[in-house]
Design a protein around this motif. Structure first.
Motif, mmCIF file in Angstrom:
data_model
loop_
_atom_site.group_PDB
_atom_site.id
_atom_site.type_symbol
_atom_site.label_atom_id
_atom_site.label_comp_id
_atom_site.label_asym_id
_atom_site.label_seq_id
_atom_site.Cartn_x
_atom_site.Cartn_y
_atom_site.Cartn_z
ATOM 1 N N UNK A 106 0.842 -1.204 0.000
ATOM 2 C CA UNK A 106 0.000 0.000 0.000
ATOM 3 C C UNK A 106 0.869 1.243 0.000
ATOM 4 N N UNK A 107 0.380 2.271 -0.659
ATOM 5 C CA UNK A 107 1.045 3.560 -0.551
ATOM 6 C C UNK A 107 1.786 3.998 -1.786
ATOM 7 N N UNK A 108 2.152 3.071 -2.677
ATOM 8 C CA UNK A 108 2.720 3.493 -3.944
ATOM 9 C C UNK A 108 1.552 3.818 -4.856
ATOM 10 N N UNK A 109 1.135 2.807 -5.609
ATOM 11 C CA UNK A 109 -0.082 3.023 -6.394
ATOM 12 C C UNK A 109 -1.274 2.310 -5.775
ATOM 13 N N UNK A 110 -1.012 1.430 -4.791
ATOM 14 C CA UNK A 110 -2.111 0.670 -4.188
ATOM 15 C C UNK A 110 -2.723 1.382 -2.986
ATOM 16 N N UNK A 111 -4.006 1.135 -2.775
ATOM 17 C CA UNK A 111 -4.718 1.704 -1.631
ATOM 18 C C UNK A 111 -4.235 1.063 -0.331
ATOM 19 N N UNK A 112 -4.431 1.765 0.767
ATOM 20 C CA UNK A 112 -4.184 1.196 2.086
ATOM 21 C C UNK A 112 -5.386 0.352 2.507
ATOM 22 N N UNK A 113 -5.185 -0.465 3.545
ATOM 23 C CA UNK A 113 -6.305 -1.226 4.098
ATOM 24 C C UNK A 113 -6.577 -2.546 3.396
#
Ligand SMILES: [Zn+2]
Length: 361
Positions: free
Chosen positions: A282-289
């Motif tokens: 998470x945090x690059x292009x992917x969502x968190x959670x």
């Protein structure tokens, strides 16, 4: 709720894969198995230690560093998904302020990514030449929380394919320097070619590790080098391959092959005894959670449910040197309405998230 409210967690308390108890209490932010005096707020269900996302980036988005408000939102999203211990696998932002926030997850930092010039996503990494690797690894080892993050391979535009970033001698010296400073080293690796050098240089962990083969799997197993597959991220490879098809057809075909065999790779690594941990990227292009989705992905790869749970709870915490549900440990736990051992998809819907002994809304 007040600072001193007592929680009584009842039902099935999953202290370990084989250790299930009926109840525990949270008093002054700590776990106890001894009933305290007085009133307690009741929470019922299946309790697990706060989940670990072992590959996550707080303070980063697709363009680079983000402001504190955005980083806070990222950390809150992970928290509400039950991820209460994050190993930050590289961030250009200073997120030290999060350590003072009782309402945010705990973070184990790896400092800022270290990459070769123009051999990683723009604005993420220190982009340096191999001659400076020891110095930068030393700097990030001092700055982080016991980890350093290298970019071990990336597309080499002249080759038109993924290629290793670091010569064997320089990376060996850099890993030795990190170890001398008490830090472990991990590296982003998609392809096959960088893996043997990194393991022989003494690396502790490899992120993604899609390039593991029958040649390198025994080597990882023998040295106890862990992997964090980030399958929810690997799922984006075909999309990336489409985007690069015209300019870099070899790279594109390589990414598709790595994607196609991703479940077999993870399963073979697990079967060989390589420690596998849950990380979402998470945090690059992917969502968190996305922690629950990654656990589910590991089970799709063929890892048994209890081992997939261990990869985000008991085993992951012990690997990071953090306690689970132990007497006196910080009361970070998640309670589910359904048994996550029966179906890991239960993780997607936490009934209660308890951080430092407080129920988060
Ligand atoms: Zn990452």
């Amino acid at each position: 709720m007040s600072d001193h409210e007592v929680l009584h967690v009842r039902g099935r308390v999953l202290v370990g894969p084989e250790d299930v108890r009926d109840e525990l209490w949270c008093v002054d932010g700590r776990i106890t198995f001894e009933r305290p005096a007085g009133e307690a707020l009741e929470v019922t269900g299946w309790a697990l230690p706060g989940l670990v996302d072992a590959h996550c980036h707080v303070g980063l988005d697709r363009h680079g560093p983000v402001d504190a408000a955005t980083a806070e939102k990222q950390a809150l999203t992970d928290r509400d998904a039950g991820a209460l211990l994050l190993r930050d696998a590289g961030s250009p932002s200073d997120t030290r302020w999060i350590d003072d926030r009782e309402d945010l997850p705990r973070i184990v930092r790896a400092g800022r990514h270290i990459a070769r010039p123009r051999r990683y996503i723009r604005n993420y990494a220190h982009e340096i030449e191999p001659a400076d690797l020891v110095e930068y690894v030393g700097r990030e080892a001092r700055r982080g929380d016991g980890w350093v993050k290298l970019v071990g391979d990336w597309i080499d535009r002249e080759v038109g394919d993924l290629a290793p970033s670091w010569p064997r001698a320089e990376v060996g010296a850099a890993i030795a320097e990190a170890h001398r400073l008490g830090a472990r080293v991990t590296a982003h690796c998609f392809a096959e070619d960088s893996l043997r050098d990194l393991v022989e240089a003494g690396i502790d962990c490899v992120e993604h590790a899609t390039g593991l083969t029958e040649d390198t799997i025994p080597l990882f197993a023998e040295r106890g080098v862990a992997i964090v597959p980030t399958l929810v991220n690997i799922a984006t490879f075909p999309h990336l391959a489409d985007g690069g098809e015209e300019k870099f057809p070899r790279w594109s075909a390589h990414m598709r092959r790595l994607h196609a065999r991703r479940y077999d790779t993870v399963r073979a690594a697990f079967d060989a005894g390589i420690p596998v941990f849950v990380g979402t990227d998470a945090g690059g292009s992917l969502a968190h959670g996305l922690v629950a989705q990654e656990v589910e992905e590991l089970t799709k790869a063929g890892i048994p449910a209890l081992d997939a749970l261990a990869a985000t709870t008991w085993r992951a915490r012990s690997w990071l040197g953090r306690p689970g549900l132990e007497e006196g440990a910080p009361a970070d736990l998640v309670v589910y309405a359904e048994d996550p051992r029966a179906d890991v998809r239960a993780l997607a819907a936490p009934h209660r998230v308890v951080l430092r002994g407080r129920v988060i809304a």
